[in-house]
Design an enzyme around this catalytic site. Structure first.
Site, PDB file in Angstrom:
ATOM      1  N   GLU A   1     -31.125   2.916  -0.439  1.00 29.16           N
ATOM      2  CA  GLU A   1     -32.162   3.799  -0.998  1.00 29.16           C
ATOM      3  C   GLU A   1     -33.490   3.166  -0.631  1.00 29.16           C
ATOM      4  OE1 GLU A   1     -31.516   6.567  -2.640  1.00 29.16           O
ATOM      5  OE2 GLU A   1     -29.363   6.355  -2.928  1.00 29.16           O
TER       6      GLU A   1
ATOM      7  N   CYS B   1     -40.906   5.237  -5.398  1.00 32.86           N
ATOM      8  CA  CYS B   1     -40.510   5.626  -4.045  1.00 32.86           C
ATOM      9  C   CYS B   1     -40.660   7.124  -3.817  1.00 32.86           C
ATOM     10  CB  CYS B   1     -39.075   5.180  -3.789  1.00 32.86           C
ATOM     11  SG  CYS B   1     -37.922   5.841  -5.004  1.00 32.86           S
TER      12      CYS B   1
HETATM   13  P1  NAD Z   1     -37.814  -5.337  -0.671  1.00 36.15           P
HETATM   14  O1  NAD Z   1     -36.960  -4.740   0.381  1.00 36.15           O
HETATM   15  O2  NAD Z   1     -38.786  -6.368  -0.278  1.00 36.15           O
HETATM   16  O3  NAD Z   1     -36.917  -6.008  -1.821  1.00 36.15           O
HETATM   17  C1  NAD Z   1     -35.933  -5.289  -2.533  1.00 36.15           C
HETATM   18  C2  NAD Z   1     -34.859  -6.260  -3.003  1.00 36.15           C
HETATM   19  O4  NAD Z   1     -34.210  -6.814  -1.862  1.00 36.15           O
HETATM   20  C3  NAD Z   1     -35.398  -7.452  -3.801  1.00 36.15           C
HETATM   21  O5  NAD Z   1     -34.462  -7.789  -4.802  1.00 36.15           O
HETATM   22  C4  NAD Z   1     -35.469  -8.548  -2.748  1.00 36.15           C
HETATM   23  O6  NAD Z   1     -35.405  -9.851  -3.287  1.00 36.15           O
HETATM   24  C5  NAD Z   1     -34.243  -8.236  -1.905  1.00 36.15           C
HETATM   25  N1  NAD Z   1     -34.311  -8.720  -0.527  1.00 36.15           N
HETATM   26  C6  NAD Z   1     -35.416  -8.982   0.221  1.00 36.15           C
HETATM   27  N2  NAD Z   1     -35.053  -9.410   1.452  1.00 36.15           N
HETATM   28  C7  NAD Z   1     -33.709  -9.405   1.493  1.00 36.15           C
HETATM   29  C8  NAD Z   1     -32.743  -9.731   2.492  1.00 36.15           C
HETATM   30  N3  NAD Z   1     -33.112 -10.126   3.697  1.00 36.15           N
HETATM   31  N4  NAD Z   1     -31.427  -9.591   2.195  1.00 36.15           N
HETATM   32  C9  NAD Z   1     -31.048  -9.142   0.981  1.00 36.15           C
HETATM   33  N5  NAD Z   1     -31.897  -8.836  -0.027  1.00 36.15           N
HETATM   34  C10 NAD Z   1     -33.219  -8.952   0.228  1.00 36.15           C
HETATM   35  O7  NAD Z   1     -38.524  -4.114  -1.387  1.00 36.15           O
HETATM   36  P2  NAD Z   1     -39.610  -4.168  -2.549  1.00 36.15           P
HETATM   37  O8  NAD Z   1     -40.948  -4.397  -1.955  1.00 36.15           O
HETATM   38  O9  NAD Z   1     -39.144  -5.040  -3.621  1.00 36.15           O
HETATM   39  O10 NAD Z   1     -39.535  -2.663  -3.115  1.00 36.15           O
HETATM   40  C11 NAD Z   1     -40.396  -1.656  -2.730  1.00 36.15           C
HETATM   41  C12 NAD Z   1     -39.712  -0.753  -1.727  1.00 36.15           C
HETATM   42  O11 NAD Z   1     -38.539  -0.195  -2.299  1.00 36.15           O
HETATM   43  C13 NAD Z   1     -40.584   0.430  -1.355  1.00 36.15           C
HETATM   44  O12 NAD Z   1     -40.476   0.652   0.030  1.00 36.15           O
HETATM   45  C14 NAD Z   1     -39.962   1.587  -2.119  1.00 36.15           C
HETATM   46  O13 NAD Z   1     -40.186   2.857  -1.563  1.00 36.15           O
HETATM   47  C15 NAD Z   1     -38.509   1.207  -2.096  1.00 36.15           C
HETATM   48  N6  NAD Z   1     -37.777   1.863  -3.185  1.00 36.15           N
HETATM   49  C16 NAD Z   1     -36.883   2.852  -2.869  1.00 36.15           C
HETATM   50  C17 NAD Z   1     -36.226   3.523  -3.888  1.00 36.15           C
HETATM   51  C18 NAD Z   1     -35.244   4.635  -3.604  1.00 36.15           C
HETATM   52  O14 NAD Z   1     -34.486   4.987  -4.509  1.00 36.15           O
HETATM   53  N7  NAD Z   1     -35.237   5.192  -2.400  1.00 36.15           N
HETATM   54  C19 NAD Z   1     -36.477   3.171  -5.216  1.00 36.15           C
HETATM   55  C20 NAD Z   1     -37.388   2.162  -5.485  1.00 36.15           C
HETATM   56  C21 NAD Z   1     -38.035   1.507  -4.457  1.00 36.15           C
END
Ligand code: NAD
Length: 512
Positions: free
Chosen positions: A249, A283
């Site tokens: 997502e 999001c």
């Molecule tokens: P992010 O991808 O930086 O981090 C999300 C999660 O992934 C965190 O727990 C982080 O620690 C972990 N993570 C980071 N790098 C990783 C890796 N290499 N391997 C495994 N896990 C890893 O995202 P963010 O900045 O925390 O969140 C914001 C983003 O999330 C925005 O782009 C937003 O649109 C999206 N989002 C999407 C939805 C949806 O339902 N489509 C909902 C909420 C947020």
């Protein structure tokens, strides 16, 4: 409020073997909120193993008995909603109104799957190869250990909307919340154990994504990820090498279309509500508004009136329309996008600056026009309270421009005619389209799956798909009489003729 005793009780739920910790921030003040334990890759490996052990037993528990735990969890969530909102607000800086919506989301998930899961997970009879002679069933087998990785913006809702169906489907879960927002997630985990979840079935690990998240991706049997498109790609590649399934997502650059026949006041109010929900760190929030030229001036005037009326505050009551951004990093991204747009010729109709007098990460709701493709905010997700308005001459232009993005998460259409809105919706490449609303009614309609098209994701949450993705289908077929291997005394050519006759008969009689 958040006491040391509460923090200690919640942190006890983290699988971490060393004394290493992270400091999290009290967003409204910028001070330290809590020290949370840091897990290592070895802790992840142990958590996955422990989860696997418990899952073997859990898979044998009747679905109705699994659901009974979630019914109790539902009651506990309602009972403790105020305290959960307190924790959620301190960790994210969101308004109480946003916190209320967030805490409500898992209640909808439980209500839906408690009703639907028993039938969806029950073995289904399927048409056998030869009716009457072959008995075929489809079973739903849990994946095993599901790794759930969640972001900081809706840390409570997104974790539980995914964990609940994964556990009901018979899996164990190893969960990695974002470090900054671990406490509210741990609060929910604690309540779930109080509701009777078998100890060890839901493991929580905390740490940097590339370390702890990667360790989950390298060991779990299925990955449910919510976060940025960039991380989603890395996870997909890694999971692909192990041939384990995943759902992603991801981000969006969502359009909102105000058609010529829209109720302009309703559109202005609805747009403000959705664009600045959670300070735009949602999001599904629209960041691009395409407004038909016939009603453009009227819409912009009303929209600005509504934006200027918004109340921003750092408070634990329901008075604020909008709270803070969650982090310094997020504030810097928003500032960078707005300054870049301003420098390249965009017009700032309202907003455009930080509000340190309210708290360290507050930023004004900001409305831009004259945004052009060379500006950062044109097609990159800002993930903050910044929207761009574009005048469009025709509906076709609005649809084309709405679709001119690599993302496809959510879209909104405002029109007095739902049928007209539906016709436009069908032409938008987005996993969810809201008509006369921004993001709430689709999210709350748990019977329909939702998720992203294009770079916004793979897989869906909600609906049958949101449960069944955590299972493998298993085809069990039995021949009641020997059919496939002909008896030794029968020449094979005769057997072929007999079988072909049978296939012809099935085709003609259309036996189902
Ligand atoms: P992010 O991808 O930086 O981090 C999300 C999660 O992934 C965190 O727990 C982080 O620690 C972990 N993570 C980071 N790098 C990783 C890796 N290499 N391997 C495994 N896990 C890893 O995202 P963010 O900045 O925390 O969140 C914001 C983003 O999330 C925005 O782009 C937003 O649109 C999206 N989002 C999407 C939805 C949806 O339902 N489509 C909902 C909420 C947020």
């Amino acid at each position: 409020m958040i006491t040391d005793a509460l923090v200690a009780r919640l942190c006890d739920r983290v699988a971490a073997s060393t004394a290493d910790t992270f400091n999290t921030v009290d967003v409204f003040t910028g001070g330290t909120l809590a020290k949370v334990p840091r897990s290592s890759p070895e802790d992840v490996a142990e958590a996955v193993e422990a989860a696997r052990e418990t899952q073997r037993v859990w898979a044998g528990v009747a679905v109705a008995d699994r659901i009974a735990i979630f019914e109790r969890f539902h009651g506990l969530l309602l009972k403790h909603a105020e305290e959960i909102m307190d924790v959620l607000q301190s960790e994210t800086g969101k308004s109480r109104r946003d916190a209320f919506l967030e805490v409500s989301a898992p209640l909808v998930t439980i209500g839906y799957y408690a009703r639907k899961a028993p039938k969806l997970l029950a073995p289904q009879r399927r048409q056998g190869m030869l009716p009457g002679l072959v008995k075929t069933s489809e079973l739903r087998v849990p994946k095993g250990v599901v790794g759930t990785i969640t972001p900081w913006n809706y840390p409570f809702a997104l974790a539980f909307m995914d964990i609940i169906p994964a556990l009901i489907a018979g899996n164990a879960v190893v969960l990695k919340p974002d470090t900054q927002t671990a406490l509210c997630t741990l609060y929910g985990v604690d309540l779930l154990y109080q509701a009777g979840l078998p100890q060890g079935l839901l493991q929580v690990v905390i740490g940097d994504g590339p370390v702890v998240g990667t360790a989950i991706v390298d060991t779990a049997d299925y990955i449910g990820f919510t976060g940025s498109t960039r991380t989603g790609r890395e996870i997909a590649a890694r999971a692909g090498r192990r041939l384990v399934g995943y759902s992603l997502e991801l981000g969006g650059k969502n359009p909102l279309l105000v058609l010529a026949d829209a109720n302009v006041q309703q559109a202005a109010v609805g747009a403000v509500q959705t664009c600045f929900s959670n300070s735009g760190q949602l999001c599904m929030s629209p960041e691009r508004l395409f407004v038909h030229t016939e009603i453009y001036d009227d819409f912009v005037r009303r929209f600005l009136d509504e934006v200027k009326r918004m109340n921003l505050a750092a408070g634990y009551d329901y008075s604020a329309d909008m709270g803070s951004l969650t982090s310094q990093r997020q504030l810097e991204t928003v500032q960078k996008h707005v300054e870049d747009a301003r420098a390249k010729g965009a017009t700032v109709l309202t907003g455009g600056k930080a509000m340190p007098e309210l708290g360290p990460f507050f930023y004004e709701p900001t409305v831009l026009t004259d945004v052009t493709p060379e500006m950062l905010c044109y097609d990159n997700e800002t993930f903050g309270p910044v929207v761009s308005i574009y005048r469009v001459a025709t509906e076709a232009e609005a649809i084309d421009r709405a679709n001119a993005t690599s993302y496809g998460l959510n879209a909104s259409v405002f029109s007095k005619s739902i049928e007209h809105g539906e016709r436009v919706a069908a032409q938008l490449k987005a996993g969810t389209v809201h008509i006369n609303d921004g993001h709430v009614v689709g999210l709350g309609s748990a019977d329909a799956p939702m998720g992203g098209m294009k770079d916004s994701g793979i897989g869906r949450r909600n609906g049958a798909e949101g449960l069944l993705k955590y299972t493998e289908s298993q085809n069990i077929s039995a021949q009641r009489v020997p059919l496939v291997t002909p008896p030794r005394w029968l020449p094979f050519g005769w057997y072929v003729k007999g079988m072909q006759g049978l296939l012809r008969l099935i085709r003609r009689t259309n036996i189902r």
